[in-house]
Structure formats: structure tokens, C-alpha cells
Scaffold this active site. Structure first.
Site, PDB file in Angstrom:
ATOM      1  N   ARG A 136      -3.639  15.697  26.200  1.00 50.99           N
ATOM      2  CA  ARG A 136      -2.297  15.239  26.562  1.00 50.99           C
ATOM      3  C   ARG A 136      -1.751  16.182  27.633  1.00 50.99           C
ATOM      4  O   ARG A 136      -1.228  17.237  27.328  1.00 50.99           O
ATOM      5  CB  ARG A 136      -1.407  15.276  25.320  1.00 50.99           C
TER       6      ARG A 136
ATOM      7  N   TYR B 119       4.200  26.372  23.406  1.00 48.00           N
ATOM      8  CA  TYR B 119       3.058  26.418  22.479  1.00 48.00           C
ATOM      9  C   TYR B 119       1.678  26.354  23.118  1.00 48.00           C
ATOM     10  O   TYR B 119       0.678  26.383  22.416  1.00 48.00           O
ATOM     11  CB  TYR B 119       3.191  25.330  21.408  1.00 48.00           C
TER      12      TYR B 119
ATOM     13  N   HIS C 260       4.915  16.400  25.186  1.00 42.91           N
ATOM     14  CA  HIS C 260       4.899  15.346  24.167  1.00 42.91           C
ATOM     15  C   HIS C 260       5.851  14.214  24.563  1.00 42.91           C
ATOM     16  O   HIS C 260       5.501  13.051  24.519  1.00 42.91           O
ATOM     17  CB  HIS C 260       5.295  15.907  22.804  1.00 42.91           C
TER      18      HIS C 260
HETATM   19  C1  LIG Z   1       6.185   9.382   9.929  1.00 37.77           C
HETATM   20  C2  LIG Z   1       6.566  10.178  11.132  1.00 37.77           C
HETATM   21  N1  LIG Z   1       6.656  11.513  11.046  1.00 37.77           N
HETATM   22  C3  LIG Z   1       7.013  12.255  12.104  1.00 37.77           C
HETATM   23  C4  LIG Z   1       7.293  11.662  13.300  1.00 37.77           C
HETATM   24  C5  LIG Z   1       7.739  12.497  14.499  1.00 37.77           C
HETATM   25  N2  LIG Z   1       6.689  12.548  15.514  1.00 37.77           N
HETATM   26  C6  LIG Z   1       6.703  11.703  16.571  1.00 37.77           C
HETATM   27  S1  LIG Z   1       5.366  11.875  17.500  1.00 37.77           S
HETATM   28  C7  LIG Z   1       4.691  13.069  16.563  1.00 37.77           C
HETATM   29  C8  LIG Z   1       3.348  13.644  16.902  1.00 37.77           C
HETATM   30  C9  LIG Z   1       2.280  12.596  16.994  1.00 37.77           C
HETATM   31  O1  LIG Z   1       1.058  13.123  17.383  1.00 37.77           O
HETATM   32  P1  LIG Z   1      -0.233  12.236  17.612  1.00 37.77           P
HETATM   33  O2  LIG Z   1      -0.327  11.172  16.572  1.00 37.77           O
HETATM   34  O3  LIG Z   1      -1.386  13.147  17.721  1.00 37.77           O
HETATM   35  O4  LIG Z   1       0.020  11.470  18.993  1.00 37.77           O
HETATM   36  P2  LIG Z   1       0.265  12.049  20.454  1.00 37.77           P
HETATM   37  O5  LIG Z   1       1.743  12.293  20.573  1.00 37.77           O
HETATM   38  O6  LIG Z   1      -0.525  13.289  20.589  1.00 37.77           O
HETATM   39  O7  LIG Z   1      -0.161  10.988  21.391  1.00 37.77           O
HETATM   40  C10 LIG Z   1       5.569  13.360  15.493  1.00 37.77           C
HETATM   41  C11 LIG Z   1       5.339  14.400  14.489  1.00 37.77           C
HETATM   42  C12 LIG Z   1       7.188  10.249  13.363  1.00 37.77           C
HETATM   43  N3  LIG Z   1       7.442   9.574  14.492  1.00 37.77           N
HETATM   44  N4  LIG Z   1       6.814   9.539  12.278  1.00 37.77           N
END
Ligand SMILES: Cc1ncc(C[n+]2csc(CCOP(=O)(O)OP(=O)(O)O)c2C)c(N)n1
Lengths: 325, 395
Positions: free
Chosen positions: B282, B295, B286
């Protein structure tokens, strides 16, 4: 005393609790080195190490299940759920496990040391999934306490009390105030009582009751009403469960009128519970029906957020209706 | 694949031997080398010039869109944005290997798949500006797209929830006799959610024609993959659930394309799920609410910037003689202009009328919501200046 915003006050409470009791552990999604997406847990890992402050995998049911186990063992977990909207994957662990642990074991075991921290509420352009106020779901569940601070001073004092209380506590932080609310906070250790409401301002015509970020709303509405010569008493509930019916009823007996404001949808919101109790205990004192100013019975919208909010104008209008009933 | 679900099927050993992770070491399919050449041992998937260029242009378009929208967020014109920089090959090439009838259930970083299906700049902007032309009626935050005509299910923020839903959707497609499958995108972080395990297990046991497409981009907000899971990534979990699995280089559009094409064929002909783990990075923050310098290091990002999937594909296209650099530059410039112009135009479109606040909660608006709407309208007419987005169009 130092000037802090609400995030700094939460951070200060966690520092204090961890300093004072080695059993306190802080964890959740992104809370480690990064300090949480809102930075409420900044510098904790540096100070107390990865053993006591750590990132978890992205699984809320796991976070709370793990915290339940930790608490049952005697540790003092302070688990973070990144947004109140994402507490629902952990609903089963909280409602069926956390809340019933002591009761089902006849008091042999409990997870009373557990505190769950979570930001909640709207007004931040968060739409459906970053704005919810889920307190009422948990208020239907015997066995957990629910606490909401309205400013940094309260955040520190109530969070320390929650961590040290021998019951599981859901500590809901109004995220709209995280940076917006700034005030004097003692650097040393102090606690504010759980289960006690606070009369923020005395008045004689109507009691306005809210908690968390909505306190600002009723305070603004009171200023508007006072220009019309209406004297408002303002009460901060602070603890949603157990809630301080005594203080609320005393106030209503004095003013004869009650308006409750919360951001969650109206139907089965916590205002319904308060209104029923007040009606039972103070029926003969009431001079008009108890008013509710709440979120609509819809999911929390984005483009129409301003219209959705139970804001000071809606509150002011409801105060006038109640006065003129 | 053997299914050992009865005592009678289980092999017998006579020494205490604990099976450890090293035994399962799943390789990563790479067809196009980082230098943009097809590996000698690899089989290049059949891809005509037109499709290849469509993939390429979609990847470039999405990068332009991402850059422009991040800038727009910084200028305060939209509230939030989330880019897919570095992962364009992963989502665009996988979408290219599907049929338009296949359902896409997305997480939130798959705008490339949607653009490949023909979602226009105007449509992207409508959603991001939450205006009245947006099919979700401005109810969700920016980037929560949904387009029925493109078989792109409206995105929900809670992570992982779409995974078991994809299994169910695919089962429905199968039962209805459709020549279509479902693809479900998610991140390696979301793969920790309970819904992931529920969804994979259901799909395996109920023989659902679904592709689980995991974008393993190294981070879930600030949490690096090594704090997310142990073991051999997400791919090994597919194996554990009895699901056919492949790991691909997510910066290699050919590997993604070939693997997705194969996965689709298997899902459809054998009625079963397939898991694809796409290894990428990525490159973006984020989201616009995040600051990755808190980080991870700039060096780490720079290292990955060198593996840019768009640049890698450009080398391949050039070698084929399919890329006219001058024409391409012009094309990218016109994409920029298009995005800029649409942005300025769409910005002016108003949000939905206030009535939409109570619609779609149920199929019909029940009495209590009608009552609440009436009260709300009365209130807005009393304080029109407080609700400027809607007060001009109460009736
Ligand atoms: C159930 C839930 N918990 C927490 C979040 C907050 N949140 C949004 S994105 C994220 C990280 C997601 O990471 P990943 O699945 O690896 O996808 P990436 O962003 O790396 O594409 C978090 C913790 C959420 N949207 N839904």
C-alpha cells in the site's frame, strides 16, 4: 493542573493507571507504536513496553474475547474498539460473556477488571459507519456499566474510576470532542464517581438532561431559552448505567419539566428508559410531558447530517413547546 | 484435495511429529519480471492489444483520479478519500479476467475494478460529493461506491462483512443457474475478522462459485502484516479450509490476470471457491485521515515505489510495440483534464432533498418516520439559514 484536550486526558488516565498498577494492559487495533487512529494511546508502548501495550489483529470479537480471558485471570485489560460502530462484531462477547460472567459462576469468577474504550457519536462527517451512538443496545444488558465523559477533566477522572471499578465498564468517548474540548486537568491521580449525575447549572423552569457531546448542545439551547426568560437546570448524566435516577428526579421535582437529548435514534433510545422512570417517580410534579430531542429513526446519514442532528435549535424549540404546553 | 473428515480416512503415524508451518510454503506466481520481461519458464496469458491497453489505461486513470482526489480532500472540497496507489494491477487485472455478469463485492480500495467496468468520472465524483445524482443518495462517506448496472455491490464500512455475503451471493447464482460467479475483495487485515473464517468455511462446505481475492498490501492502517498473523500469509488459510488457492505477485498484472482467469474457470466449472492472495504494497497512506510516517520509513516506501505495477506493465507494452508514448502522454493529460473539469462541475450539484433522509430505511416509509419528516421540515422552515443544504427545497 495542565491544559489538555480530551485525547490527552484519556492518555493521561491510561499513563496514570499503568504506572500505578502493573496489571493494567492496553490493546486494540493500531494502539501500539502508532498510538491509535486518534492517538489516545500515544507513547504508552514506549513507556510500558510491548508486553503491556500492543496491537491486536483486526478482530473485535477476538479483542473482547481475549480481554475477557485476561480479566478472568486477574489482569486489568483496557481494550480499545477503534470506532463504536465496530463494536458489534464483539457484541456476543460483551453481552453474553462479559456481562454474565460473574452471575453465571455464582460470583466465583468475574471479568470486573475489564474496561472497553470506544469513540462514539457523529458530527464529524462520518456517515453511516463512523457516527453511531450504540449505548442503548448495551443499556439493555444487565452486568456492564456504561460511562460517558463530556470534557477532558471528566474523561480522566471517569476513565480512572472505570479501570478501577470491579465491574466491566463500557467507556464511550464522544469523538467529536476529542480535540474540540480543551480544559484544565490535574496531572495527578483522581477519580470521579461512577453512577452519579452532575448538576452542571441550577435553574427553576425545566431540567435539560444529556451526556457526552450533547451536553454542549443543551448548554447552547439553554442560553437561547434564557434570553426568553426561561430558567434551565442542566444535568449531565455521565453514567448511562447504572444511571442516577435520584439526581434526575430531584431536579425534575424542582423544575416540573424534563427534556432529554441524545444523538442515537429516538425509538428505544435511553431517553425512553429515563422518561418512563421519571414519569413513575415524579408523575405529580410534572407540568408538561417529558420531551425527547433525539436522532431520527434512520441510519446516520452523511449529506443530511446537520438535519439529522438533535442540535441546539431543535432543543430550543422543544424547550419552548414544553414551557407552553 | 483429500478431505479427512472421518476417522477411517486418517493416516496413522507412530512417532510424535508436530506439523509446523514450514511444510507449507506457498510460492508466488510471477509472469512478468520486475524488469518488465516475461519469465522464460512462465506462460504468458493470451491477451489482445485492446484488452491490454484497456487494463493499462484504467490503471493510469485510477492513479490520476487518486492523486487529484487526495488534493481535493486537502483543499477541503471533499471530506475523505482513500487511494489504491501501488495496487492498481491487483484490482484492475483481476476485474479484467471476469465477465461483466460476475458480481463484485469490494472492500474499499478497488476503484480500479469499478473503473474497468465503465464507471465514469462523473459517477465517481457524484459519490464523493454525496450529491443528489449519486445512487446511494449521499448517505455514505466518499469511496463507498455501489453500482447495480455494473454488478458492483454497494460497499459497507465494517470490515470483512462482505466475505460470507459473497459466499451466499455465489450460492444464489449457482442455484439460479447463472453463468456467473462472485469475486470478493478484502485486505489481509480484514482476513483476521471472524467473518472471513465463517465465509470461507461456508463457501467450501456449500460449494460456492466465489473467488476470494485478498490484497495483501503489508499494512492494516498502522499494523504491519507480521503483527496481523503468523504462518504463511492468507493463502495457507485457504488450504486449511479445503479451498483451492494461489498466491500471485500483485504488482504483476499478467500474474493477476492469469490466476483470476483460471480461478474463475474453476469456480464456474467445479462450483467451488478459489482463494487468491495478491502480494503488493500500500504505497498510499491508509486514507486521507492517516499519516504513514508515524509507523513506517520513507526508505521502505521508496523500495516499493520501484516496483510500480504501472511502470512494469508499460515496459511489457513497449516490448510488444503496443505503447505509443506520445499518444499515451496525451491520453493521461486528457484524463487529468477530465477529472479536473468534472470535479469543478460536480461540486456544484446539490445534495438530495430532505425527503431522502427517511426513504429506503424500509420499503415504505412507516408512520413514525413520516411524522419525524414532517416535524423536521417544519423545523427547517423555521431556521432556514441553519440548514442551507436543504432549506431551499423543502417542498
Ligand atoms: C469491523 C471493523 N473494524 C475496524 C474498522 C476500521 N478500519 C478501517 S480500514 C482498517 C484496516 C484494514 O486493513 P486491510 O483489511 O489490510 O486493508 P487495506 O486498508 O490495507 O487495504 C481498519 C482497522 C472497520 N472499518 N471495520
Amino acid at each position: 493542573m495542565a491544559t489538555m484536550n480530551m485525547l490527552q486526558a484519556v492518555n493521561s488516565a491510561l499513563m496514570t493507571a499503568m504506572d500505578q498498577d502493573e496489571r493494567v494492559m492496553v490493546f486494540g487495533e493500531d494502539v501500539g507504536h502508532f498510538g491509535g487512529v486518534f492517538r489516545a494511546t500515544s507513547n504508552l508502548q514506549e513507556k510500558f513496553g510491548k508486553g503491556r501495550v500492543f496491537n491486536t489483529p483486526l478482530v473485535e470479537q477476538g479483542i473482547i474475547g481475549f480481554a475477557n480471558g485476561l480479566a478472568a485471570q486477574g489482569s486489568v485489560p483496557v481494550a480499545e474498539i477503534q470506532f463504536g460502530d465496530y463494536i458489534f462484531p464483539a457484541f456476543d462477547q460483551i453481552v453474553n460473556e462479559t456481562a454474565k460472567w460473574r452471575y453465571r459462576s455464582g460470583g466465583q469468577f468475574s471479568v470486573g477488571t475489564l474496561t472497553i474504550r470506544t469513540p462514539y457519536g457523529g458530527g464529524i462527517s462520518g456517515g453511516l459507519y463512523h457516527s453511531q451512538s450504540p449505548e442503548a443496545f448495551f443499556s439493555h444488558c444487565p452486568g456492564i456499566k456504561i460511562v460517558t465523559p463530556r470534557n477532558p477533566y471528566q474523561a480522566k477522572g471517569l476513565l480512572l474510576a472505570s479501570i478501577r471499578d470491579d465491574n466491566p465498564v463500557l467507556f464511550m468517548e464522544p469523538k467529536r470532542l476529542y480535540r474540540a474540548s480543551v480544559g484544565e486537568v490535574p496531572e495527578e491521580d483522581y477519580q470521579l464517581p461512577l453512577g452519579k449525575a452532575e448538576v452542571v447549572k441550577e435553574g427553576s423552569d425545566i431540567t435539560l438532561l444529556a451526556w457526552g457531546a450533547q451536553m454542549e448542545v443543551i448548554e447552547k439551547a439553554a442560553l437561547m431559552a434564557e434570553k426568553d426568560g426561561i430558567s434551565c437546570e442542566i444535568v449531565d448524566l455521565r453514567s448511562i448505567l447504572p444511571w442516577d435516577a435520584e439526581t434526575v428526579c430531584e431536579s425534575v421535582q424542582k423544575t416540573g419539566r424534563l427534556l432529554i437529548n441524545h444523538e442515537a435514534p429516538q425509538t428505544s433510545g435511553f431517553a425512553a428508559e429515563i422518561a418512563t422512570t421519571v414519569q413513575e417517580k415524579c408523575f405529580l410534579y410534572l407540568e408538561s410531558p417529558i420531551a425527547r430531542v433525539c436522532g431520527l429513526d434512520t441510519p446516520y446519514p452523511l449529506a443530511h447530517e446537520k438535519e439529522y442532528m438533535p442540535d441546539e435549535f431543535k432543543t430550543y424549540e422543544a424547550i419552548k413547546r414544553t414551557m407552553n404546553y | 484435495m483429500k478431505t479427512r473428515n472421518h476417522l477411517s480416512n486418517v493416516g496413522i503415524a507412530h512417532q510424535v511429529e508436530i506439523i509446523s508451518n514450514g511444510l507449507l510454503d506457498i510460492p508466488m506466481l510471477q509472469i512478468l519480471s520486475p524488469e518488465g520481461q516475461v519469465h522464460e519458464a512462465a506462460t504468458e496469458p493470451a491477451l489482445d492489444k485492446e484488452t491490454a491497453l484497456k487494463i493499462f489505461h484504467t490503471m493510469q486513470y485510477i492513479r490520476v483520479l487518486d492523486e487529484r482526489m487526495i488534493a481535493a480532500q486537502r483543499q477541503g472540497r471533499i471530506s475523505f478519500y482513500l487511494a489504491c496507489t501501488g495496487e492498481e494491477a491487483s484490482t484492475v487485472a483481476s476485474a479484467a479476467a471476469l465477465s461483466p455478469d460476475d458480481m463484485i463485492m469490494s472492500q474499499y480500495r478497488e476503484q480500479g475494478a469499478l473503473a474497468y467496468r465503465g464507471y465514469t468520472t462523473e459517477e465517481f465524483m457524484n459519490q464523493m460529493f454525496s450529491n443528489e445524482k449519486e445512487p446511494n443518495k449521499g448517505r455514505q462517506m466518499p469511496i463507498h461506491y455501489g453500482a447495480k448496472e455494473h454488478n458492483f455491490m454497494t460497499i459497507s464500512s465494517p470490515l470483512g462483512t462482505q466475505i460470507p455475503q459473497a459466499s451466499g451471493y455465489a450460492y444464489g447464482q449457482k442455484m439460479a443457474g447463472k453463468e456467473a460467479i462472485t469475486i470478493c475483495y478484502f485486505g489481509e487485515g480484514a482476513a483476521s475478522e471472524g467473518d472471513f473464517h465463517a465465509g470461507l468455511n461456508m463457501a467450501a462446505v456449500l460449494n460456492c462459485p466465489v473467488i476470494f481475492f485478498c490484497r495483501n498490501n503489508g499494512y492494516a492502517i498502522s499494523t504491519p502484516a507480521e503483527e496481523q498473523f503468523k504462518g504463511d500469509g492468507i493463502a495457507s488459510r485457504g488450504i486449511g479450509y479445503g479451498i483451492k488457492t494461489i498466491r500471485v505477485d500483485g504488482n504483476d498484472f499478467l500474474a493477476v490476470y492469469a490466476a483470476t482467469q483460471k480461478a474463475r474457470e474453476i469456480a464456474l466449472s467445479e462450483n467451488c471457491p478459489v482463494l487468491i492472495e495478491s502480494m503488493s504494497y500500500r504505497l498510499a497512506a491508509h486514507s486521507t485521515s492517516d499519516d504513514p510516517t508515524g509507523y513506517r520509513s520513507r526508505e521502505e516506501e521508496a523500495k516499493w515505489r520501484e516496483k510500480d505495477p504501472i511502470a512494469r506493465m508499460a515496459l511489457w507494452l513497449t516490448a510488444k510495440g503496443w505503447l505509443d508514448e506520445k499518444a499515451n502522454e496525451k491520453e493521461v493529460e486528457s484524463m487529468r483534464q477530465d477529472v479536473l473539469q468534472e470535479l469543478k462541475r460536480v461540486e456544484q450539484v446539490p445534495v438530495c432533498k430532505i425527503d431522502e433522509i427517511v426513504n429506503d430505511v424500509y420499503d415504505q416509509v412507516p408512520w413514525h418516520l413520516k411524522e419525524q419528516l414532517t416535524e423536521l421540515k417544519e423545523h427547517i422552515s423555521k431556521y432556514p439559514e441553519q440548514y442551507p443544504k436543504t432549506s431551499g427545497r423543502i417542498n
